[in-house]
Design an enzyme around this catalytic site. Sequence first.
Site, mmCIF file in Angstrom:
data_model
loop_
_atom_site.group_PDB
_atom_site.id
_atom_site.type_symbol
_atom_site.label_atom_id
_atom_site.label_comp_id
_atom_site.label_asym_id
_atom_site.label_seq_id
_atom_site.Cartn_x
_atom_site.Cartn_y
_atom_site.Cartn_z
ATOM 1 N N HIS A 238 32.961 87.780 18.470
ATOM 2 C CA HIS A 238 33.310 86.606 19.576
ATOM 3 C C HIS A 238 34.291 86.032 20.627
ATOM 4 C CE1 HIS A 238 35.100 82.643 19.317
ATOM 5 N NE2 HIS A 238 34.389 81.915 19.836
ATOM 6 N N ASN B 151 36.280 83.921 23.775
ATOM 7 C CA ASN B 151 36.802 82.639 24.302
ATOM 8 C C ASN B 151 37.948 82.243 24.679
ATOM 9 O OD1 ASN B 151 38.238 79.465 23.710
ATOM 10 N ND2 ASN B 151 35.519 79.293 24.111
#
Length: 299
Positions: A106, A108
């Site tokens: 992940h 971001n």
Amino acid sequence: MKPDAHHVKQFLLRLQDDICQKLSAADGANFVEDSWRREAGGGGRSRVLRNGGIFEQAGVNFSHVHGDAMPASATAHRPELAGRSFEAMGVSLVVHPHNPYIPTSHANVRFFIAEKPGADPVWWFGGGFDLTPYYGFEEDAVHWHRTARDLCQPFGDDVYPRYKKWCDDYFFLKHRNEQRGVGGLFFDDLNTPDFDHCFAFMQAVGNGYTQAYLPIVERRKAMVWGERERNFQLYRRGRYVEFNLVWDRGTLFGLQTGGRTESILMSMPPLVRWEYDWQPEAGSPEAALSEFIQVRDWV
């Protein structure tokens, strides 16, 4: 230099292109793009790769939303934002591989700015990346953290340890009393010493993700797996869902403020399973995971 939202947006669009191109090259399959508009202002590009050669699902989302006033849920914690127009933009992604020996990843990066006439803008950067293995390989975790440490180094000796700890603290399932994975970097509210410095760091984190992840994919993609490993992967994916729906601030903020649900939930694994009070066999590779994901200094 004063904050330049346009410059940040151009970087984020290029970053989405770059990450999608590299994931697609590793996998062999292509992303499908879904462009969307937000009624209240802004929009985005959601890109998804499904059932590829390596990735069961990879979602890479760009969004840029703006409005005349912040939602009440945001200004409750930050009263200085009341009465300001705002822009929020970012790239977020989650990759769920087929092979249980390849970890889920992940990443971001995001930028927020709120302005009103006659006042200095309020702005900050946030982001990070983290790794969620199903089977622990020390060399993978070391490579992941070494990449994180090296990209932080030009910004100060204390940056990596600080943001590593923040990541360990953030990606923690309180109701399970366990880490989500082996962590990485997490930062938020970054606005010092100045815009250029903070923007450069956000770019380093965004560009560092594929350097951290793709060598692990290459190392593990040929490992043979079967039903046992797949069942354990699906079981552990349940923890991913639990974290995102119960604890993740970004998911909750998006759902509570009328965000685009399909894009927000793009992080969810396509298949997952729960089993009541399941325990791994003592001494098994599955049992070893709980020890492997304990917080430690990897580099």
